[in-house]
Design a protein around this motif. Structure first.
Motif, mmCIF file in Angstrom:
data_model
loop_
_atom_site.group_PDB
_atom_site.id
_atom_site.type_symbol
_atom_site.label_atom_id
_atom_site.label_comp_id
_atom_site.label_asym_id
_atom_site.label_seq_id
_atom_site.Cartn_x
_atom_site.Cartn_y
_atom_site.Cartn_z
ATOM 1 N N PRO A 13 0.809 -1.230 0.000
ATOM 2 C CA PRO A 13 0.000 0.000 0.000
ATOM 3 C C PRO A 13 0.838 1.275 0.000
ATOM 4 O O PRO A 13 0.320 2.346 -0.348
ATOM 5 C CB PRO A 13 -0.833 -0.125 1.286
ATOM 6 C CG PRO A 13 -0.025 -1.040 2.165
ATOM 7 C CD PRO A 13 0.622 -2.010 1.230
ATOM 8 N N ASP A 14 2.117 1.173 0.382
ATOM 9 C CA ASP A 14 2.991 2.349 0.393
ATOM 10 C C ASP A 14 3.890 2.425 -0.839
ATOM 11 O O ASP A 14 4.827 3.232 -0.866
ATOM 12 C CB ASP A 14 3.862 2.341 1.656
ATOM 13 C CG ASP A 14 3.036 2.500 2.922
ATOM 14 O OD1 ASP A 14 2.199 3.412 2.955
ATOM 15 O OD2 ASP A 14 3.223 1.712 3.867
ATOM 16 N N ALA A 15 3.629 1.602 -1.843
ATOM 17 C CA ALA A 15 4.434 1.645 -3.066
ATOM 18 C C ALA A 15 4.366 3.040 -3.669
ATOM 19 O O ALA A 15 3.281 3.618 -3.785
ATOM 20 C CB ALA A 15 3.929 0.622 -4.069
ATOM 21 N N PRO A 16 5.505 3.612 -4.077
ATOM 22 C CA PRO A 16 5.487 4.957 -4.650
ATOM 23 C C PRO A 16 4.824 5.037 -6.013
ATOM 24 O O PRO A 16 4.346 6.102 -6.410
ATOM 25 C CB PRO A 16 6.976 5.316 -4.739
ATOM 26 C CG PRO A 16 7.703 4.018 -4.734
ATOM 27 C CD PRO A 16 6.875 3.088 -3.905
ATOM 28 N N ALA A 17 4.769 3.922 -6.745
ATOM 29 C CA ALA A 17 4.155 3.926 -8.074
ATOM 30 C C ALA A 17 3.138 2.798 -8.163
ATOM 31 O O ALA A 17 3.476 1.626 -7.962
ATOM 32 C CB ALA A 17 5.215 3.767 -9.156
ATOM 33 N N LYS A 18 1.886 3.156 -8.459
ATOM 34 C CA LYS A 18 0.814 2.165 -8.564
ATOM 35 C C LYS A 18 0.069 2.357 -9.873
ATOM 36 O O LYS A 18 -0.347 3.472 -10.198
ATOM 37 C CB LYS A 18 -0.172 2.309 -7.400
ATOM 38 C CG LYS A 18 0.422 2.124 -6.028
ATOM 39 C CD LYS A 18 -0.642 2.326 -4.957
ATOM 40 C CE LYS A 18 -0.045 2.281 -3.553
ATOM 41 N NZ LYS A 18 -1.074 2.536 -2.517
ATOM 42 N N LEU A 19 -0.093 1.263 -10.597
ATOM 43 C CA LEU A 19 -0.854 1.290 -11.834
ATOM 44 C C LEU A 19 -1.970 0.259 -11.748
ATOM 45 O O LEU A 19 -1.778 -0.841 -11.204
ATOM 46 C CB LEU A 19 0.024 0.965 -13.045
ATOM 47 C CG LEU A 19 1.184 1.912 -13.352
ATOM 48 C CD1 LEU A 19 2.465 1.410 -12.671
ATOM 49 C CD2 LEU A 19 1.421 2.011 -14.845
ATOM 50 N N PHE A 20 -3.124 0.617 -12.277
ATOM 51 C CA PHE A 20 -4.226 -0.335 -12.403
ATOM 52 C C PHE A 20 -4.495 -0.482 -13.891
ATOM 53 O O PHE A 20 -4.983 0.430 -14.541
ATOM 54 C CB PHE A 20 -5.480 0.143 -11.676
ATOM 55 C CG PHE A 20 -6.552 -0.911 -11.584
ATOM 56 C CD1 PHE A 20 -6.556 -1.824 -10.546
ATOM 57 C CD2 PHE A 20 -7.546 -1.001 -12.554
ATOM 58 C CE1 PHE A 20 -7.530 -2.815 -10.457
ATOM 59 C CE2 PHE A 20 -8.520 -1.979 -12.478
ATOM 60 C CZ PHE A 20 -8.522 -2.892 -11.433
ATOM 61 N N VAL A 21 -4.103 -1.652 -14.427
ATOM 62 C CA VAL A 21 -4.171 -1.907 -15.863
ATOM 63 C C VAL A 21 -5.482 -2.619 -16.190
ATOM 64 O O VAL A 21 -5.827 -3.618 -15.558
ATOM 65 C CB VAL A 21 -2.980 -2.774 -16.302
ATOM 66 C CG1 VAL A 21 -2.976 -2.946 -17.814
ATOM 67 C CG2 VAL A 21 -1.671 -2.151 -15.830
ATOM 68 N N THR A 22 -6.196 -2.110 -17.166
ATOM 69 C CA THR A 22 -7.476 -2.708 -17.507
ATOM 70 C C THR A 22 -7.709 -2.669 -19.005
ATOM 71 O O THR A 22 -6.931 -2.092 -19.764
ATOM 72 C CB THR A 22 -8.624 -2.000 -16.760
ATOM 73 O OG1 THR A 22 -9.840 -2.737 -16.942
ATOM 74 C CG2 THR A 22 -8.804 -0.570 -17.258
ATOM 75 N N ALA A 23 -8.771 -3.336 -19.445
ATOM 76 C CA ALA A 23 -9.224 -3.341 -20.832
ATOM 77 C C ALA A 23 -10.628 -3.927 -20.814
ATOM 78 O O ALA A 23 -11.045 -4.543 -19.822
ATOM 79 C CB ALA A 23 -8.295 -4.176 -21.718
ATOM 80 N N THR A 24 -11.374 -3.751 -21.889
ATOM 81 C CA THR A 24 -12.726 -4.296 -21.929
ATOM 82 C C THR A 24 -12.670 -5.820 -21.880
ATOM 83 O O THR A 24 -11.683 -6.436 -22.307
ATOM 84 C CB THR A 24 -13.456 -3.865 -23.211
ATOM 85 O OG1 THR A 24 -12.806 -4.485 -24.341
ATOM 86 C CG2 THR A 24 -13.442 -2.357 -23.378
ATOM 87 N N PRO A 25 -13.723 -6.460 -21.373
ATOM 88 C CA PRO A 25 -13.738 -7.928 -21.346
ATOM 89 C C PRO A 25 -13.549 -8.541 -22.732
ATOM 90 O O PRO A 25 -12.880 -9.568 -22.863
ATOM 91 C CB PRO A 25 -15.126 -8.244 -20.778
ATOM 92 C CG PRO A 25 -15.478 -7.054 -19.943
ATOM 93 C CD PRO A 25 -14.906 -5.882 -20.682
ATOM 94 N N GLU A 26 -14.126 -7.905 -23.750
ATOM 95 C CA GLU A 26 -14.009 -8.445 -25.103
ATOM 96 C C GLU A 26 -12.561 -8.409 -25.600
ATOM 97 O O GLU A 26 -12.081 -9.372 -26.215
ATOM 98 C CB GLU A 26 -14.916 -7.660 -26.058
ATOM 99 C CG GLU A 26 -16.400 -7.863 -25.832
ATOM 100 C CD GLU A 26 -16.940 -7.087 -24.626
ATOM 101 O OE1 GLU A 26 -18.062 -7.384 -24.192
ATOM 102 O OE2 GLU A 26 -16.216 -6.194 -24.107
ATOM 103 N N VAL A 27 -11.864 -7.313 -25.344
ATOM 104 C CA VAL A 27 -10.468 -7.208 -25.743
ATOM 105 C C VAL A 27 -9.625 -8.213 -24.978
ATOM 106 O O VAL A 27 -8.745 -8.884 -25.549
ATOM 107 C CB VAL A 27 -9.942 -5.781 -25.512
ATOM 108 C CG1 VAL A 27 -8.419 -5.724 -25.617
ATOM 109 C CG2 VAL A 27 -10.566 -4.817 -26.512
ATOM 110 N N ARG A 28 -9.872 -8.349 -23.691
ATOM 111 C CA ARG A 28 -9.098 -9.302 -22.893
ATOM 112 C C ARG A 28 -9.353 -10.736 -23.336
ATOM 113 O O ARG A 28 -8.440 -11.562 -23.378
ATOM 114 C CB ARG A 28 -9.423 -9.117 -21.410
ATOM 115 C CG ARG A 28 -8.874 -7.809 -20.861
ATOM 116 C CD ARG A 28 -9.055 -7.705 -19.369
ATOM 117 N NE ARG A 28 -10.407 -7.334 -18.993
ATOM 118 C CZ ARG A 28 -11.134 -7.953 -18.081
ATOM 119 N NH1 ARG A 28 -10.655 -9.017 -17.451
ATOM 120 N NH2 ARG A 28 -12.337 -7.524 -17.788
#
Length: 215
Positions: free
Chosen positions: A128-143
């Protein structure tokens, strides 16, 4: 565990087939950091369950196995594929399994210099204290299309519709579980990869990390 001053810990979260694993590896190579695909840990528990003949929904058996499995004892090819992915999603919803793997993941993140970890709850629970956080997503169809292409490349003939249904089912399970549900950390940057190439995703992610490093 809070990273030491100067350590670069990058948390990469997201749903199945969003591209987070590929991105995490590329970020690790770019910054010269060790990388952990935390989803493999849950796949290892699931594989150990299946190999031992346990019902994948047997939480007591999973809790027993989580403290004793050998991370080096599973060739990666035995941890891939739709069946093991579905099984891993089931055991990942078990609080005892998540608690049993917590220390392993935090030790990895605490390495001198930092680390890159990808999973479902890195930015919210593991680091939770990570200096860099990314939440990677895409539509269900693309995934689903990405996963379909990957499976076909490995010689697995699986219908696209079946993969899409599996992804939607896993999304619902991962987001709806009571313990460490899949969600973006409040300070994570959302990165939608639906219309991006791998190179575009990597470039965007590096920009995000660099801005967080100087913030």
């Amino acid at each position: 565990m809070k990273p030491a001053t100067g350590d670069l810990v990058i948390a990469v979260d997201g749903p199945a087939a969003s591209g987070k694993g590929t991105l995490a590896k590329r970020l690790a190579a770019h910054y010269g950091l060790p990388c952990l695909d935390t989803g493999l840990l849950y796949r290892m528990v699931a594989r150990a369950m299946l190999d031992a003949g346990h019902d994948i929904h047997d939480a007591a058996a999973a809790e027993h196995l989580v403290g004793s499995f050998d991370e080096t004892g599973f060739p990666e090819e035995r941890l891939r594929g739709g069946e093991i992915g579905e099984a891993a999603s089931v055991v990942a919803a078990m609080p005892a399994v998540r608690a049993g793997l917590l220390a392993r993941q935090r030790r990895f993140a605490a390495q001198p210099g930092g680390a890159v970890l990808d999973g479902r709850d890195i930015g919210t629970v593991i680091c939770p204290d990570a200096p860099a956080k990314l939440f990677v997503t895409a539509t269900p169809e693309v995934r689903a299309a990405r996963r379909h292409k990957e499976l076909l490349g490995r010689g697995e003939d699986v219908a696209f519709e079946s993969i899409l249904a599996d992804i939607r089912r896993r999304d619902a399970r991962d987001s709806g579980r009571s313990d460490a549900p899949l969600k973006a950390a409040e300070d994570a940057v959302i990165l939608d990869t639906s219309a991006l190439t791998v190179e575009e995703v990597v470039a965007a992610a590096i920009g995000i990390v660099e801005r967080r490093r100087v913030a």
